[in-house]
Design a protein around this motif. Structure first.
Motif, PDB file in Angstrom:
ATOM      1  N   GLY A  65      27.450   1.896  22.159  1.00  9.96           N
ATOM      2  CA  GLY A  65      27.956   3.045  22.901  1.00  9.96           C
ATOM      3  C   GLY A  65      26.866   3.719  23.710  1.00  9.96           C
ATOM      4  N   ILE A  66      27.258   4.256  24.871  1.00 13.40           N
ATOM      5  CA  ILE A  66      26.308   4.960  25.730  1.00 13.40           C
ATOM      6  C   ILE A  66      26.077   6.356  25.156  1.00 13.40           C
ATOM      7  CG2 ILE A  66      25.894   5.848  28.047  1.00 13.40           C
ATOM      8  CD1 ILE A  66      27.767   3.670  29.083  1.00 13.40           C
ATOM      9  N   GLU A  67      24.827   6.695  24.914  1.00 15.10           N
ATOM     10  CA  GLU A  67      24.481   8.015  24.397  1.00 15.10           C
ATOM     11  C   GLU A  67      23.199   8.493  25.050  1.00 15.10           C
ATOM     12  OE1 GLU A  67      23.465   7.926  20.167  1.00 15.10           O
ATOM     13  OE2 GLU A  67      23.602   5.738  20.232  1.00 15.10           O
ATOM     14  N   GLU A  68      22.849   9.727  24.782  1.00 11.78           N
ATOM     15  CA  GLU A  68      21.788  10.409  25.526  1.00 11.78           C
ATOM     16  C   GLU A  68      20.447   9.702  25.409  1.00 11.78           C
ATOM     17  OE1 GLU A  68      20.960  13.652  28.101  1.00 11.78           O
ATOM     18  OE2 GLU A  68      22.806  12.828  27.310  1.00 11.78           O
ATOM     19  N   ASP A  69      20.006   9.386  24.197  1.00 10.05           N
ATOM     20  CA  ASP A  69      18.649   8.881  24.004  1.00 10.05           C
ATOM     21  C   ASP A  69      18.579   7.411  23.598  1.00 10.05           C
ATOM     22  OD1 ASP A  69      17.594  11.465  24.478  1.00 10.05           O
ATOM     23  OD2 ASP A  69      18.071  12.028  22.414  1.00 10.05           O
TER      24      ASP A  69
END
Length: 554
Positions: free
Chosen positions: A355-359
């Motif tokens: 999944g695409i996440e901030e860090d």
């Protein structure tokens, strides 16, 4: 005479401000939404308002205790509106105690002035609310009593009766597991005399993830990450009956997209279409690869589980799914789905990614390698470095069957408006990579039941919902695709039995995705044919490329 004018003007202003303080802020539209959230036909009577009655725990309990069902609404300084519903009674009490209520819920109505209706159901009903004389409306409790012991609340029964404001301020509640503690003690307004306005910096806290199902949603997307409010209101919910609300009884017949027939025949037709799918003959493929891409918690793995459940005939959980701080998917998976009716596999694979996440996001180079077929099944993503030829299973010369043939962006409809900058940027970067390769894309829009009470009540109303229409438009705008490429879906999450409307939405989205995959195969076949013809012409006439170039230039 001038002094008299000044006095009259001040009185008029004072009366006007008093009128504003007595005005009910809950709009007719918001009352309708709350009635739908409650699931009952309801009316609302204002009991308590901090700008009128004072922001005091004692005033709150005096006005609201033992009044039956209530709804608490906070209006923050950035025009976000949120709160909670309690079906039971508020009560004072000298000692802290939890209030059990299986019908309680938290909610949002607006975010930054934009309508954002969402209901957060209680998941720990024995800790739905918290009763204590020095607290304002408090939802959730968790281990507050145990924490109170560690914060200097020993001999609670002896001390609680003599609590004063200055003593209350010596205790910190920062790390308690309360979902919504509005305020404690007394909070004085902060007044801007020049602007003639005021606000309250409430000393409570909010985190909708303990006794309530807040998922991965940050409080920045609910109350802008702070507890500053213009006002707080508590309404008595009256005339609560078992009947469905009028909004649910009379859904609009007008649809924003053609709606399928929600019957067994439609389900069977769609299922057969997906079951019988075979890639374009000229492609030489036995199956196509559909890549699922999206932000953390959007429902990529849950979509695979939903499709797998449809063909298994029961709700399954083969892929790890749920709520977590970081992506539950850490490896690249190329899932196959077995069709029990034939005993074989379907002719496509659903490929799941991190999944695409901030860090901790999938790298740009990894996405390129993945699209081009370099990464093998069960490749483990490294958030710190991209894949190289030295990684186990890395395919230096991938074949056409190894590549991705269509991409489905899986997006959470309840968080589109508040996507983090880096997440939105990553989606745009990945979109560009796919365009460069000519790979078709779709969007699977999930969690529409979270943004529309009508859909939460009946998924068949998804194409009647204005909120769902707006979410589809927004998703198309964010990714940069036509609205016809955005498909509303409902993953199996709280359900334990299969439901035909849920199956129809998933199969409709999947069938159209397979159509787009065939479009890609057709394009690639035509390009390969053109390339072969050029190669033949070059072999027959070594000077052909000069002639061809001059024809193109002229």
């Amino acid at each position: 005479m001038s002094d008299l004018v000044v006095i009259l003007t001040e009185n008029i202003c004072s009366n006007f401000k008093r009128l504003l303080r007595s005005k009910e802020l809950l709009t007719a539209e918001d009352r309708t939404l709350l009635s739908t959230f409650i699931g009952k036909s309801s009316s609302f009577e204002l009991l308590y308002k901090i700008s009128r009655d004072g922001c005091s725990a004692s005033k709150f309990h005096q006005s609201c205790d033992y009044k039956g069902p209530t709804v608490t609404v906070l209006y923050n300084t950035e025009n976000s509106v949120y709160g909670g519903f309690l079906a039971g009674d508020w009560k004072e009490g000298n000692s802290s105690t939890s209030i059990a209520d299986k019908r309680a819920f938290l909610f949002t109505l607006h975010f930054n002035g934009v309508s954002k209706p969402r209901k957060y159901s209680v998941i720990k009903p024995y800790h739905a609310a918290f009763a204590f004389r020095e607290f304002g409306p408090t939802f959730g409790a968790g281990d507050l009593r145990d924490i109170a012991e560690t914060k200097g609340f020993a001999n609670e029964r002896k001390k609680m009766s003599s609590f004063r404001k200055r003593e209350m301020q010596n205790y910190r509640y920062d790390d308690t597991t309360v979902d919504l503690l509005t305020f404690y003690g007394t909070v004085e307004p902060i007044v801007d005399r020049y602007a003639g306005t005021h606000f309250y910096e409430l000393n409570g806290k909010a985190d909708f993830r303990h006794a309530y199902d807040g998922g991965n949603e940050s409080m920045n997307a609910i109350n802008n990450g702070h507890m500053c409010v213009f006002d707080l209101e508590v309404y008595k919910v009256k005339d609560v009956t078992v009947a469905k609300s009028s909004l649910c009884q009379n859904p609009s017949d007008k649809t924003w997209r053609e709606s399928p027939c929600w019957d067994e025949q439609t389900f069977r037709k769609l299922k057969d279409s997906v079951s019988n799918y075979k890639p374009l003959d000229d492609s030489g493929l036995s199956e196509v690869n559909i890549l699922l891409v999206g932000q953390i918690g959007a429902g990529k793995s849950s979509f695979f589980n939903t499709v797998n459940s449809i063909f298994r005939g029961e709700v399954t959980a083969r892929a790890c799914a749920g709520n977590s701080q970081h992506s539950l998917t850490t490896v690249f998976r190329k899932y196959r789905i077995r069709n029990p009716e034939t005993g074989g596999y379907l002719n496509f694979r659903l490929c799941d990614t991190r999944g695409i996440e901030e860090d901790m996001c999938i790298k740009h180079q990894d996405m390129a390698s993945l699209l081009d077929g370099h990464l093998p099944d069960q490749h483990k993503f490294n958030p710190a470095a991209h894949a190289t030829e030295k990684d186990p299973g890395f395919k230096i010369k991938p074949t056409f069957k190894d590549k991705i043939h269509c991409v489905a962006f899986v997006m959470d409809s309840s968080s589109i408006d508040v996507l983090q900058g880096s997440t939105s940027q990553k989606l745009a970067e990945f979109h560009s990579l796919m365009i460069e390769r000519g790979i078709p894309q779709t969007v699977y829009l999930t969690k529409l039941d979270k943004i529309c009470p009508l859909v939460d009540d009946d998924v068949r109303r998804i194409f009647n919902s204005e909120a769902c229409k707006q979410a589809v438009n927004k998703a198309a705008e964010v990714i940069g695709l036509p609205r016809s490429h955005v498909f509303p879906v409902k993953n199996y999450e709280k359900e334990t039995q299969l439901q035909i409307p849920v199956d129809i939405l998933a199969l409709s989205a999947l069938r159209q995705t397979l159509v787009y995959a065939d479009d890609y195969l057709e394009d690639q076949f035509e390009l390969s044919q053109t390339e072969e013809q050029l190669q033949l012409l070059k072999l027959e006439d070594p000077n052909y490329h000069i002639f061809f170039y001059s024809k193109v230039v002229n």
